[in-house]
Scaffold this active site. Structure first.
Site, PDB file in Angstrom:
ATOM      1  N   ARG A  31      -4.161   9.948  -9.249  1.00 17.17           N
ATOM      2  CA  ARG A  31      -3.090   9.019  -9.636  1.00 17.17           C
ATOM      3  C   ARG A  31      -3.025   8.817 -11.150  1.00 17.17           C
ATOM      4  NH1 ARG A  31      -0.909   5.144  -5.991  1.00 17.17           N
ATOM      5  NH2 ARG A  31      -1.002   5.968  -3.898  1.00 17.17           N
ATOM      6  N   ARG A  35       1.024   3.388 -13.050  1.00 21.36           N
ATOM      7  CA  ARG A  35       1.400   2.134 -13.714  1.00 21.36           C
ATOM      8  C   ARG A  35       0.431   1.610 -14.748  1.00 21.36           C
ATOM      9  NH1 ARG A  35       2.552  -0.441  -8.065  1.00 21.36           N
ATOM     10  NH2 ARG A  35       0.933   1.114  -7.750  1.00 21.36           N
ATOM     11  N   ARG A  44       9.549   4.964 -15.353  1.00 25.54           N
ATOM     12  CA  ARG A  44       9.764   4.481 -13.991  1.00 25.54           C
ATOM     13  C   ARG A  44      10.953   3.517 -13.948  1.00 25.54           C
ATOM     14  NH1 ARG A  44      10.561   2.670  -9.784  1.00 25.54           N
ATOM     15  NH2 ARG A  44       9.192   1.859  -8.158  1.00 25.54           N
ATOM     16  N   ASP A  81       4.960  12.371  -4.059  1.00 23.48           N
ATOM     17  CA  ASP A  81       4.239  11.485  -3.139  1.00 23.48           C
ATOM     18  C   ASP A  81       3.996  12.219  -1.829  1.00 23.48           C
ATOM     19  OD1 ASP A  81       3.401   8.459  -3.096  1.00 23.48           O
ATOM     20  OD2 ASP A  81       4.043   8.977  -1.074  1.00 23.48           O
ATOM     21  N   TYR A 157       1.355   6.741   8.553  1.00 18.11           N
ATOM     22  CA  TYR A 157       2.523   6.070   7.959  1.00 18.11           C
ATOM     23  C   TYR A 157       3.770   6.278   8.811  1.00 18.11           C
ATOM     24  CZ  TYR A 157       0.385   4.869   3.469  1.00 18.11           C
ATOM     25  OH  TYR A 157      -0.392   4.310   2.487  1.00 18.11           O
TER      26      TYR A 157
HETATM   27  O1  CP3 Z   1      -1.987  11.551  -8.782  1.00 19.08           O
HETATM   28  C1  CP3 Z   1      -0.879  11.529  -9.365  1.00 19.08           C
HETATM   29  O2  CP3 Z   1      -0.691  11.041 -10.490  1.00 19.08           O
HETATM   30  C2  CP3 Z   1       0.278  12.220  -8.669  1.00 19.08           C
HETATM   31  C3  CP3 Z   1       1.155  11.409  -7.939  1.00 19.08           C
HETATM   32  C4  CP3 Z   1       0.790  10.743  -6.632  1.00 19.08           C
HETATM   33  C5  CP3 Z   1       1.425   9.542  -6.210  1.00 19.08           C
HETATM   34  N1  CP3 Z   1       1.043   9.289  -4.931  1.00 19.08           N
HETATM   35  C6  CP3 Z   1       2.360   8.760  -7.021  1.00 19.08           C
HETATM   36  C7  CP3 Z   1       2.634   7.363  -6.644  1.00 19.08           C
HETATM   37  C8  CP3 Z   1      -0.049  11.166  -5.593  1.00 19.08           C
HETATM   38  C9  CP3 Z   1      -1.005  12.343  -5.536  1.00 19.08           C
HETATM   39  C10 CP3 Z   1       0.122  10.234  -4.523  1.00 19.08           C
HETATM   40  C11 CP3 Z   1      -0.541  10.365  -3.212  1.00 19.08           C
HETATM   41  C12 CP3 Z   1      -0.415   9.278  -2.231  1.00 19.08           C
HETATM   42  N2  CP3 Z   1       0.685   8.515  -1.925  1.00 19.08           N
HETATM   43  C13 CP3 Z   1      -1.440   8.928  -1.317  1.00 19.08           C
HETATM   44  C14 CP3 Z   1      -2.793   9.593  -1.227  1.00 19.08           C
HETATM   45  C15 CP3 Z   1      -3.702   9.178  -2.310  1.00 19.08           C
HETATM   46  C16 CP3 Z   1      -4.313   7.829  -2.183  1.00 19.08           C
HETATM   47  O3  CP3 Z   1      -4.168   7.050  -3.132  1.00 19.08           O
HETATM   48  O4  CP3 Z   1      -4.960   7.549  -1.160  1.00 19.08           O
HETATM   49  C17 CP3 Z   1      -0.959   7.887  -0.511  1.00 19.08           C
HETATM   50  C18 CP3 Z   1      -1.704   7.173   0.595  1.00 19.08           C
HETATM   51  C19 CP3 Z   1       0.401   7.648  -0.892  1.00 19.08           C
HETATM   52  C20 CP3 Z   1       1.358   6.679  -0.293  1.00 19.08           C
HETATM   53  C21 CP3 Z   1       1.799   5.686  -1.290  1.00 19.08           C
HETATM   54  N3  CP3 Z   1       2.646   5.950  -2.344  1.00 19.08           N
HETATM   55  C22 CP3 Z   1       1.497   4.298  -1.333  1.00 19.08           C
HETATM   56  C23 CP3 Z   1       0.588   3.586  -0.352  1.00 19.08           C
HETATM   57  C24 CP3 Z   1       2.163   3.762  -2.435  1.00 19.08           C
HETATM   58  C25 CP3 Z   1       2.255   2.306  -2.818  1.00 19.08           C
HETATM   59  C26 CP3 Z   1       0.978   1.810  -3.342  1.00 19.08           C
HETATM   60  C27 CP3 Z   1       1.053   1.642  -4.815  1.00 19.08           C
HETATM   61  O5  CP3 Z   1       0.114   2.072  -5.510  1.00 19.08           O
HETATM   62  O6  CP3 Z   1       2.057   1.038  -5.245  1.00 19.08           O
HETATM   63  C28 CP3 Z   1       2.839   4.820  -3.087  1.00 19.08           C
HETATM   64  C29 CP3 Z   1       3.654   4.710  -4.307  1.00 19.08           C
HETATM   65  C30 CP3 Z   1       3.219   5.557  -5.466  1.00 19.08           C
HETATM   66  N4  CP3 Z   1       2.937   6.902  -5.398  1.00 19.08           N
HETATM   67  C31 CP3 Z   1       3.075   5.124  -6.825  1.00 19.08           C
HETATM   68  C32 CP3 Z   1       2.717   6.259  -7.573  1.00 19.08           C
HETATM   69  C33 CP3 Z   1       2.508   6.352  -9.046  1.00 19.08           C
HETATM   70  C34 CP3 Z   1       3.351   3.720  -7.344  1.00 19.08           C
HETATM   71  C35 CP3 Z   1       4.795   3.394  -7.189  1.00 19.08           C
HETATM   72  C36 CP3 Z   1       5.487   2.891  -8.426  1.00 19.08           C
HETATM   73  O7  CP3 Z   1       5.356   3.443  -9.531  1.00 19.08           O
HETATM   74  O8  CP3 Z   1       6.241   1.914  -8.268  1.00 19.08           O
END
Ligand code: CP3
Length: 351
Positions: A31, A35, A44, A81, A157
């Site tokens: 990640r 943010r 964003r 994602d 999910y």
């Molecule tokens: O690693 C990276 O920088 C690449 C991008 C990436 C994102 N999500 C961007 C993201 C990757 C590899 C993921 C994988 C992901 N997404 C997983 C597996 C990894 C883990 O953390 O367990 C999961 C379970 C998800 C599902 C997901 N997407 C959730 C639960 C959320 C909300 C939680 C949160 O942190 O807000 C997201 C949103 C998300 N995906 C964000 C980012 C940067 C945040 C959203 C935003 O910017 O508003």
């Protein structure tokens, strides 16, 4: 089918994935585009919705590059994602501010019949265009990573329609309706394999498979719902694209990791932050590459907890093929200067 400019001789992460110990350790962070970075928050805000950001190649490439410019990490991970797969299959997916993902739940076979049987891969063309842009924009030492979610994590999910404690709705479904679960997992195995093959063709050199909810499976279900589907994806990918490398991250996979290693599933196994690196490694063959596993909250705290956590990893993995990383994704509260301090300590480590 070629990756970014540069080859294995310039890319430390690819060397580790081929089983070679590299020191100082190469480093990237799960990640890493997110943010905690002010420049991410700015892009964003411009993008509108989170999915718009994922599907606008110019912006998705920009946020992928932000942590590379700032920290020169050894890998860039595609910005997207894991839930773009259900979205491309036709399920309603949205991301609600401060709440996380929301999906229209798929609970019965009739719901499953309403989404695509085979992945309409052209719906993910913006993702492949993002990779195409990245492969020429990255420094020649940087490895370009693609990714997908593991079927069980994505299915949890799809079934619950949101994140749930211990993935109870999906777990219960797996007990009550194994045929439904098998059909859903099978569909995700096929979709994910096709998706990763296209990511490799678009420029990714290695991929990471995220099983974020491995801890929510009892032993009786783990083999069938996590290990076996991941095995099928990795072997399908490698049969189609032998040059592709795969990192397998099973959060909560501790006791199962030796099995992944024994069966040769993945070129590297990522360790979550609950594992002691030295004891985890004693259960794995010396030639198996590993990744991880600093506690993301030790990075938030900084100071002694952070440096002690880093040194514990460095001491455990010295002489082995290892990629430094966190044991799960970086959190938004992380101070940016702690990230730089972590990198300096890993890269400055004496032999
Ligand atoms: O690693 C990276 O920088 C690449 C991008 C990436 C994102 N999500 C961007 C993201 C990757 C590899 C993921 C994988 C992901 N997404 C997983 C597996 C990894 C883990 O953390 O367990 C999961 C379970 C998800 C599902 C997901 N997407 C959730 C639960 C959320 C909300 C939680 C949160 O942190 O807000 C997201 C949103 C998300 N995906 C964000 C980012 C940067 C945040 C959203 C935003 O910017 O508003």
């Amino acid at each position: 089918m070629e990756g970014p400019v540069g080859d294995r001789s310039t890319k430390k992460i690819l060397q580790v994935l081929d089983g070679e110990p590299v020191w100082p350790l190469p480093i990237w962070v799960m990640r890493q585009a997110g943010r905690y970075l002010p420049e991410y928050r700015e892009t964003r805000a411009k993008a509108g919705s989170f999915l718009d950001l994922c599907y606008t190649p110019q912006l998705a490439a920009e946020v992928t590059l932000q942590p590379i410019r700032r920290f020169n990490f050894d890998a860039a991970i595609l910005f997207s994602d894991i839930l773009v797969i259900p979205h491309a299959l036709g399920q309603n997916v949205s991301f609600v501010e401060n709440e996380g993902p929301k999906l229209e739940p798929i609970v019965e076979q009739t719901d499953l019949n309403r989404i695509a049987e085979e992945l309409p891969i052209e719906r993910l063309d913006p993702v492949f265009e993002t990779l195409d842009r990245l492969k020429t924009a990255l420094p020649k030492e940087t490895t370009l990573l693609g990714f997908c979610g593991a079927p069980w994590t994505v299915a949890s999910y799809m079934i619950a329609g949101k994140g749930t404690p211990d993935q109870a709705p999906a777990r219960l479904k797996a007990y009550r309706d194994p045929a439904f679960m098998e059909a859903l997992i099978d569909r995700l195995v096929r979709a994910s394999t096709a998706y990763l093959i296209r990511q490799i063709d678009a420029g990714a050199e290695a991929v990471q498979i995220f099983e974020s909810f491995g801890s929510a499976l009892p032993p009786a279900l783990f083999e069938r719902l996590s290990l076996d589907p991941i095995r099928r994806i990795v072997s399908g990918l490698k049969a189609a694209r032998p040059q592709a490398r795969a990192i397998v991250f099973v959060r909560g996979g501790g006791t199962h990791l030796a099995k992944f290693a024994d069966e040769g599933i993945g070129d590297a196994l990522a360790l979550d932050w609950t594992l002691d690196p030295a004891s985890a490694l004693t259960n794995l063959p010396a030639n198996v590459a590993t990744q991880g596993n600093l506690d993301p909250l030790a990075l938030v705290a900084g100071g002694k907890p952070m440096t002690a956590g880093i040194d514990r990893i460095l001491n455990a993995v010295r002489g082995r093929p290892h990629i430094f990383n966190l044991g799960h994704g970086i959190v938004p509260e992380t101070p940016v200067d702690h990230v730089q301090q972590m990198i300096d300590r890993v890269r400055g480590a004496g032999v």
